[in-house]
Design an enzyme around this catalytic site. Structure first.
Site, mmCIF file in Angstrom:
data_model
loop_
_atom_site.group_PDB
_atom_site.id
_atom_site.type_symbol
_atom_site.label_atom_id
_atom_site.label_comp_id
_atom_site.label_asym_id
_atom_site.label_seq_id
_atom_site.Cartn_x
_atom_site.Cartn_y
_atom_site.Cartn_z
ATOM 1 N N HIS A 1 -5.356 1.758 7.606
ATOM 2 C CA HIS A 1 -3.326 2.367 7.605
ATOM 3 C C HIS A 1 -3.317 3.459 6.486
ATOM 4 O O HIS A 1 -2.750 4.456 6.852
ATOM 5 C CB HIS A 1 -2.727 1.729 7.109
ATOM 6 N N GLU A 2 -3.521 3.453 5.642
ATOM 7 C CA GLU A 2 -3.054 4.229 4.277
ATOM 8 C C GLU A 2 -4.374 5.543 4.129
ATOM 9 O O GLU A 2 -3.666 6.820 3.826
ATOM 10 C CB GLU A 2 -3.385 3.445 3.026
ATOM 11 N N GLY B 1 0.989 -0.868 0.377
ATOM 12 C CA GLY B 1 -0.637 -0.268 0.533
ATOM 13 C C GLY B 1 0.931 1.092 -0.071
ATOM 14 O O GLY B 1 2.005 1.183 0.782
ATOM 15 N N CYS C 1 5.831 0.001 7.923
ATOM 16 C CA CYS C 1 5.541 0.905 6.565
ATOM 17 C C CYS C 1 6.441 1.449 5.465
ATOM 18 O O CYS C 1 7.626 1.132 5.914
ATOM 19 C CB CYS C 1 5.120 2.846 7.167
ATOM 20 N N LEU C 2 6.094 1.680 4.505
ATOM 21 C CA LEU C 2 7.577 1.655 3.236
ATOM 22 C C LEU C 2 8.456 3.308 3.648
ATOM 23 O O LEU C 2 9.423 3.595 3.506
ATOM 24 C CB LEU C 2 6.921 2.082 2.196
ATOM 25 N N GLN D 1 2.658 10.101 1.117
ATOM 26 C CA GLN D 1 4.535 9.997 1.131
ATOM 27 C C GLN D 1 4.875 9.530 0.159
ATOM 28 O O GLN D 1 6.364 9.190 0.084
ATOM 29 C CB GLN D 1 4.174 7.586 1.270
ATOM 30 N N HIS E 1 -2.795 7.488 7.079
ATOM 31 C CA HIS E 1 -1.465 8.354 5.983
ATOM 32 C C HIS E 1 -2.334 9.820 5.258
ATOM 33 O O HIS E 1 -1.747 11.357 5.381
ATOM 34 C CB HIS E 1 -0.682 7.645 4.809
#
Length: 187
Positions: free
Chosen positions: A149-150, A59, A107-108, A64, A153
């Site tokens: 989660h996204e 994701g 997380c990226l 991000q 963000h």
């Protein structure tokens, strides 16, 4: 109508977008609603997917990659070419289940850090797809978690803000070179 955003699920030597990491102000700014779904937005979604696959993610939210737009790309099966990725524009959570579950999240934007997070097991959302059509989706398990989660963000919230075990959180962040001061706990 098939998706106009077609991306091979592969790693690129040079992904088109640069990921931002914990401590970067871009991750804490709320994203703006998208007024118009157009070719430019589809290009952004394509580049986000290419960047996500290159980084081994499932994701990615536009903030991000320092784009303050409410756009999310998700693919819970990155190794399955037959499973198309999801592109969510202006996603809104309509309902969350009362059943909670604990799962490890990563997380990226915080590479190497994986910690337990409590979230509702089922999420129902509304959004626009990459062609601008309104959609609704009821997701559970990994997909529900990934969507929540996204969407966090898009609101300037990171998964580490939701970690309850502060000792494990501080140890993991320190081990991977991140500052615990960058965490903004959710009360």
């Amino acid at each position: 109508m098939p998706s106009e955003v077609v991306v091979e699920k592969q790693k690129l030597k040079n992904p088109p977008l640069d990921l931002r990491y914990l401590g970067d102000r871009a991750l804490r700014q709320p994203a703006k609603r998208v007024a118009k779904v157009d070719q430019e937005l589809r290009l952004l979604a394509k580049e986000m997917l290419q960047t996500m696959y290159t980084a081994d993610g499932i994701g990615l939210a536009a903030p991000q990659v320092a784009v303050q737009k409410q756009v999310i790309v998700i693919d819970c099966e990155p190794d399955n070419p037959a499973n198309p990725p999801l592109i969510l524009v202006n996603p809104v959570i309509k309902q969350l289940s009362s059943q909670l579950c604990v799962m490890q999240e990563g997380c990226l934007s915080i590479p190497g850090v994986y910690l337990d997070v409590v979230r509702p097991q089922v999420a129902e959302i509304s959004y626009k797809d990459e062609n601008g059509r309104p959609r609704t989706l009821k997701a559970n398990e990994l997909l529900a978690r990934c969507i929540q989660h996204e969407i966090d963000h898009l609101n300037g919230v990171l998964f580490v803000d939701r970690v309850e075990n502060k000792i494990a959180l501080n140890a993991e962040l320190s081990k991977h070179g991140f500052s615990a001061k960058a965490v903004k706990p959710i009360a």
